[in-house]
Design a protein around this motif. Structure first.
Motif, PDB file in Angstrom:
ATOM      1  N   UNK A  89       0.814  -1.217   0.000  1.00 43.24           N
ATOM      2  CA  UNK A  89       0.000   0.000   0.000  1.00 43.24           C
ATOM      3  C   UNK A  89       0.845   1.262   0.000  1.00 43.24           C
ATOM      4  N   UNK A  90       2.105   1.157   0.370  1.00 49.89           N
ATOM      5  CA  UNK A  90       2.984   2.327   0.348  1.00 49.89           C
ATOM      6  C   UNK A  90       3.219   2.844  -1.070  1.00 49.89           C
ATOM      7  N   UNK A  91       2.769   2.078  -2.077  1.00 50.79           N
ATOM      8  CA  UNK A  91       2.893   2.514  -3.476  1.00 50.79           C
ATOM      9  C   UNK A  91       1.783   3.481  -3.876  1.00 50.79           C
ATOM     10  N   UNK A  92       0.863   3.741  -2.971  1.00 52.60           N
ATOM     11  CA  UNK A  92      -0.190   4.711  -3.260  1.00 52.60           C
ATOM     12  C   UNK A  92      -1.068   4.268  -4.416  1.00 52.60           C
ATOM     13  N   UNK A  93      -1.283   5.155  -5.364  1.00 53.65           N
ATOM     14  CA  UNK A  93      -2.166   4.856  -6.502  1.00 53.65           C
ATOM     15  C   UNK A  93      -1.642   3.701  -7.347  1.00 53.65           C
ATOM     16  N   UNK A  94      -0.340   3.468  -7.305  1.00 51.26           N
ATOM     17  CA  UNK A  94       0.254   2.414  -8.133  1.00 51.26           C
ATOM     18  C   UNK A  94      -0.127   1.010  -7.663  1.00 51.26           C
ATOM     19  N   UNK A 124       3.532   5.002   9.026  1.00 51.38           N
ATOM     20  CA  UNK A 124       2.060   4.902   8.920  1.00 51.38           C
ATOM     21  C   UNK A 124       1.390   6.155   8.386  1.00 51.38           C
ATOM     22  N   UNK A 125       2.073   7.283   8.424  1.00 50.15           N
ATOM     23  CA  UNK A 125       1.437   8.526   7.970  1.00 50.15           C
ATOM     24  C   UNK A 125       2.121   9.111   6.736  1.00 50.15           C
ATOM     25  N   UNK A 126       2.934   8.312   6.058  1.00 51.57           N
ATOM     26  CA  UNK A 126       3.449   8.757   4.764  1.00 51.57           C
ATOM     27  C   UNK A 126       2.275   8.931   3.809  1.00 51.57           C
ATOM     28  N   UNK A 127       2.256  10.004   3.046  1.00 52.24           N
ATOM     29  CA  UNK A 127       1.093  10.284   2.186  1.00 52.24           C
ATOM     30  C   UNK A 127       0.723   9.140   1.251  1.00 52.24           C
TER      31      UNK A 127
END
Length: 283
Positions: A89-94, A124-127
């Motif tokens: 999930x740290x990949x965001x939209x990717x 945990x709070x990285x955008x």
């Protein structure tokens, strides 16, 4: 022991010939395959009616393969009713294409991306991570929060930014039971529980205690506090098998929890052991 069949919301399975689990290199006692037939034997006298598989932290590029493998296992193990799959999930939209592939597997009910091993307290709070978690709502996926107690404060900030996502805290946030330390976990857990979209698994306590000498009395202050904070409508049983075997047999953990819950009504026990799990994971 519970007087009815239960739902286990936290079971790991792995086949080291199929997927690669680098973390097992540091845990010699777990360096073998753990399959449904092993789980059946491990349960002993405990009647488990349904179980939820939780991703076992294989290498990221094998995450979909792991979920597909477990979906295949369910054809021979009808009690396996849900999968909590891995997603970066740290990949965001990717991460969207991966979530779409998981959504094609009907047994996938939720996602877990481990927080506990991240050295950056801000993880945990990285955008991008927050955006990745927020995207789970569109797929109907829940999110399993697996972290260590020093990460709880920033995890609360994450959850506040994701009001549409259903969360469950794994292993009650891994407090320092071995040192009998309650704070600041105690205060932060109460703050997390004030958010209505969060539940908590009664799981993983014994491996945070003294593996060789833990007692039910060691666990009681933590379990009592969780139930006080979340109430009987938002807690659910989990074994964390086979990681739990580092500190307990399956039946001993169930017996310890049942002892702590000794004053509960039948309705309350059914919520802890069955109903809350069925609702949260839709099993």
């Amino acid at each position: 022991m519970p007087q009815f069949p239960i739902v286990d919301t936290h079971v790991h399975l792995w086949d080291r010939q199929r997927q690669n689990y680098p973390w097992l290199a540091g845990v010699p006692r777990l360096q073998r395959n753990f399959l449904p037939e092993d789980f059946r034997r491990a349960c002993g006298p405990v009647a488990v009616a349904k179980l939820v598989f939780v991703q076992a932290d294989c290498v990221p590029e094998q995450a979909l393969q792991e979920a597909e493998w477990v979906a295949g296992l369910a054809r021979g193990e009808p009690r396996l009713r849900g999968i909590v799959a891995r997603a970066s999930l740290e990949r965001g939209a990717a991460v969207q294409p991966h979530l779409e592939k998981l959504a094609a597997l009907p047994l996938v009910k939720g996602v877990r991306r481990l927080i506990q091993g991240e050295p950056d307290p801000e993880f945990p709070i990285r955008p991008d991570f927050v955006r990745g978690v927020q995207s789970l709502h569109a797929f109907g996926f829940s999110f399993d929060l697996c972290l260590k107690h020093p990460q709880l404060a920033n995890t609360i900030k994450l959850v506040r930014q994701c009001p549409d996502v259903r969360f469950v805290l794994d292993h009650i946030g891994k407090p320092d039971i071995n040192a009998h330390r309650l704070q600041p976990w105690r205060t932060e857990l109460r703050e997390l529980a004030q958010l209505p979209n969060v539940g908590c698994k009664l799981s993983g306590l014994v491996t945070e205690a003294d593996h060789a000498h833990w007692t039910t009395a060691d666990l009681r202050p933590y379990l009592d506090h969780v139930i006080e904070c979340f109430g009987f409508d938002r807690v659910m049983f989990g074994s964390d098998w086979p990681v739990s075997t580092l500190a307990t047999e399956y039946a001993r953990w169930v017996a310890a929890l049942d002892e702590v819950l000794g004053g509960c009504t039948r309705e309350q026990l059914e919520k802890v052991y069955v109903r809350n799990a069925e609702v949260f994971y839709r099993v």
